[in-house]
Design a protein around this motif. Structure first.
Motif, mmCIF file in Angstrom:
data_model
loop_
_atom_site.group_PDB
_atom_site.id
_atom_site.type_symbol
_atom_site.label_atom_id
_atom_site.label_comp_id
_atom_site.label_asym_id
_atom_site.label_seq_id
_atom_site.Cartn_x
_atom_site.Cartn_y
_atom_site.Cartn_z
ATOM 1 N N ALA A 188 -2.706 -7.144 -2.377
ATOM 2 C CA ALA A 188 -2.830 -6.076 -1.344
ATOM 3 C C ALA A 188 -3.450 -5.128 -1.765
ATOM 4 C CB ALA A 188 -1.698 -6.045 -0.451
ATOM 5 N N LEU A 189 -3.148 -4.640 -2.913
ATOM 6 C CA LEU A 189 -3.783 -3.353 -3.710
ATOM 7 C C LEU A 189 -5.183 -3.427 -3.912
ATOM 8 C CD1 LEU A 189 -0.677 -2.108 -5.825
ATOM 9 C CD2 LEU A 189 -1.584 -0.931 -3.889
ATOM 10 N N VAL A 190 -5.511 -4.636 -4.441
ATOM 11 C CA VAL A 190 -6.953 -5.064 -4.670
ATOM 12 C C VAL A 190 -7.638 -5.105 -3.635
ATOM 13 C CG1 VAL A 190 -8.266 -6.839 -5.784
ATOM 14 C CG2 VAL A 190 -6.239 -6.290 -6.783
ATOM 15 N N ILE A 191 -7.102 -5.663 -2.491
ATOM 16 C CA ILE A 191 -7.817 -5.722 -1.281
ATOM 17 C C ILE A 191 -8.168 -4.175 -0.755
ATOM 18 C CG2 ILE A 191 -7.878 -6.670 1.011
ATOM 19 C CD1 ILE A 191 -6.383 -9.099 -0.246
ATOM 20 N N ALA A 192 -6.913 -3.528 -0.865
ATOM 21 C CA ALA A 192 -7.232 -2.172 -0.193
ATOM 22 C C ALA A 192 -8.253 -1.491 -1.000
ATOM 23 C CB ALA A 192 -5.707 -1.495 -0.549
ATOM 24 N N ALA A 193 -8.116 -1.537 -2.284
ATOM 25 C CA ALA A 193 -9.348 -0.921 -3.021
ATOM 26 C C ALA A 193 -10.563 -1.271 -2.677
ATOM 27 C CB ALA A 193 -9.252 -1.256 -4.651
ATOM 28 N N THR A 194 -10.727 -2.465 -2.220
ATOM 29 C CA THR A 194 -12.118 -3.019 -1.752
ATOM 30 C C THR A 194 -12.514 -2.472 -0.392
ATOM 31 O OG1 THR A 194 -11.927 -5.036 -2.972
ATOM 32 C CG2 THR A 194 -13.426 -5.245 -0.933
ATOM 33 N N LEU A 195 -11.227 -2.391 0.509
ATOM 34 C CA LEU A 195 -11.413 -1.768 1.832
ATOM 35 C C LEU A 195 -11.730 -0.218 1.777
ATOM 36 C CD1 LEU A 195 -8.564 -3.382 3.848
ATOM 37 C CD2 LEU A 195 -10.902 -4.014 4.042
ATOM 38 N N GLY A 196 -11.326 0.342 0.632
ATOM 39 C CA GLY A 196 -11.454 1.839 0.470
ATOM 40 C C GLY A 196 -13.112 2.039 0.306
ATOM 41 N N LEU A 197 -13.876 0.949 -0.063
ATOM 42 C CA LEU A 197 -15.204 1.081 -0.320
ATOM 43 C C LEU A 197 -16.167 1.131 1.111
ATOM 44 C CD1 LEU A 197 -15.695 -1.120 -3.396
ATOM 45 C CD2 LEU A 197 -15.417 1.418 -3.398
ATOM 46 N N SER A 198 -15.513 0.634 2.082
ATOM 47 C CA SER A 198 -15.905 0.815 3.412
ATOM 48 C C SER A 198 -16.588 2.077 3.706
ATOM 49 C CB SER A 198 -14.989 0.386 4.405
ATOM 50 O OG SER A 198 -15.623 0.306 5.754
ATOM 51 N N ALA A 258 -6.030 7.336 6.545
ATOM 52 C CA ALA A 258 -4.618 6.676 5.907
ATOM 53 C C ALA A 258 -3.520 7.214 6.524
ATOM 54 C CB ALA A 258 -5.010 6.912 4.530
ATOM 55 N N ALA A 259 -2.463 6.334 6.439
ATOM 56 C CA ALA A 259 -1.217 6.555 7.196
ATOM 57 C C ALA A 259 -0.139 5.730 6.757
ATOM 58 C CB ALA A 259 -1.240 6.856 8.459
ATOM 59 N N ASP A 260 1.047 5.748 6.932
ATOM 60 C CA ASP A 260 2.200 4.835 6.752
ATOM 61 C C ASP A 260 3.063 4.842 8.039
ATOM 62 O OD1 ASP A 260 2.965 7.337 6.006
ATOM 63 O OD2 ASP A 260 4.655 6.408 5.142
ATOM 64 N N ASP A 261 3.797 3.670 7.958
ATOM 65 C CA ASP A 261 4.863 3.380 8.893
ATOM 66 C C ASP A 261 5.719 2.362 8.477
ATOM 67 O OD1 ASP A 261 5.875 3.245 11.537
ATOM 68 O OD2 ASP A 261 4.479 1.815 12.416
ATOM 69 N N GLU A 262 6.976 2.565 9.172
ATOM 70 C CA GLU A 262 8.149 1.568 8.605
ATOM 71 C C GLU A 262 8.931 1.044 9.834
ATOM 72 O OE1 GLU A 262 11.835 3.683 6.994
ATOM 73 O OE2 GLU A 262 10.160 5.306 6.714
ATOM 74 N N GLY A 263 9.389 -0.006 9.692
ATOM 75 C CA GLY A 263 10.213 -0.756 10.634
ATOM 76 C C GLY A 263 10.458 -2.093 10.286
ATOM 77 N N GLU A 292 -4.890 1.799 6.761
ATOM 78 C CA GLU A 292 -6.351 2.696 7.210
ATOM 79 C C GLU A 292 -6.623 2.166 8.619
ATOM 80 O OE1 GLU A 292 -8.962 2.716 4.122
ATOM 81 O OE2 GLU A 292 -8.096 4.068 3.093
ATOM 82 N N THR A 293 -6.876 3.296 9.396
ATOM 83 C CA THR A 293 -7.494 2.771 10.792
ATOM 84 C C THR A 293 -9.057 2.637 10.505
ATOM 85 O OG1 THR A 293 -6.048 4.142 11.893
ATOM 86 C CG2 THR A 293 -7.769 3.598 13.104
ATOM 87 N N VAL A 294 -9.527 1.403 10.619
ATOM 88 C CA VAL A 294 -10.945 1.163 10.596
ATOM 89 C C VAL A 294 -11.683 0.740 11.894
ATOM 90 C CG1 VAL A 294 -12.673 0.093 9.274
ATOM 91 C CG2 VAL A 294 -10.594 0.914 8.157
ATOM 92 N N ASP A 295 -12.573 1.360 12.637
ATOM 93 C CA ASP A 295 -13.033 0.931 13.689
ATOM 94 C C ASP A 295 -12.163 0.437 14.869
ATOM 95 O OD1 ASP A 295 -15.462 1.124 12.707
ATOM 96 O OD2 ASP A 295 -15.681 -1.006 12.032
ATOM 97 N N GLY A 296 -10.920 1.344 14.857
ATOM 98 C CA GLY A 296 -10.002 1.147 15.880
ATOM 99 C C GLY A 296 -8.807 0.225 15.364
ATOM 100 N N THR A 297 -8.795 -0.588 14.399
ATOM 101 C CA THR A 297 -7.862 -1.360 13.785
ATOM 102 C C THR A 297 -7.022 -0.890 12.734
ATOM 103 O OG1 THR A 297 -9.455 -3.435 14.278
ATOM 104 C CG2 THR A 297 -7.696 -3.707 12.879
ATOM 105 N N LYS A 298 -5.763 -1.013 12.649
ATOM 106 C CA LYS A 298 -5.005 -0.388 11.617
ATOM 107 C C LYS A 298 -4.962 -1.674 10.509
ATOM 108 C CE LYS A 298 -2.246 2.085 14.704
ATOM 109 N NZ LYS A 298 -0.673 2.490 15.564
ATOM 110 N N GLN A 299 -5.476 -1.485 9.535
ATOM 111 C CA GLN A 299 -5.661 -2.275 8.573
ATOM 112 C C GLN A 299 -4.656 -2.166 7.190
ATOM 113 O OE1 GLN A 299 -9.745 -2.914 7.450
ATOM 114 N NE2 GLN A 299 -9.997 -3.815 9.247
#
Length: 90
Positions: free
Chosen positions: A12-22, A28-33, A75-82
């Motif tokens: 997930a972290l590797v993918i997150a780094a890739t998404l960060g290049l968008s 960026a934010a966080d949530d728990e539940g 991260e919210t990207v184009d209205g989607t919480k990824q």
């Protein structure tokens, strides 16, 4: 089990780094539940607070279970919480 969780978090972290290049604006934010619903077809999870998050593309949704307590970074990207990172409490 713990090794699989560590591997999935690392993935997930590797993918997150890739998404960060968008180039799209993001916030960026966080949530728990507690996971209330897992949609493997849409690759999303919904927490008990009603928030829905998109899992990273290569994430194995079968590693998650409904009822699990989690913290998600997203991260919210184009209205989607990824999701960029997820911690699962066991």
């Amino acid at each position: 089990m713990a090794m699989r969780l560590v591997t999935q978090i690392f993935s997930a972290l590797v993918i997150a780094a890739t998404l960060g290049l968008s180039t799209a604006p993001s916030m960026a934010a966080d949530d728990e539940g507690t996971i209330k619903r897992i949609d493997t077809e849409a690759q999303t999870i919904t927490l008990d607070n009603g928030n829905t998050y998109k899992l990273p593309g290569e994430f194995n949704a079968e590693a998650l279970t409904e009822g699990a307590d989690v913290i998600v970074a997203y991260e919210t990207v184009d209205g989607t919480k990824q999701i960029t990172d997820i911690v699962i409490y066991e």
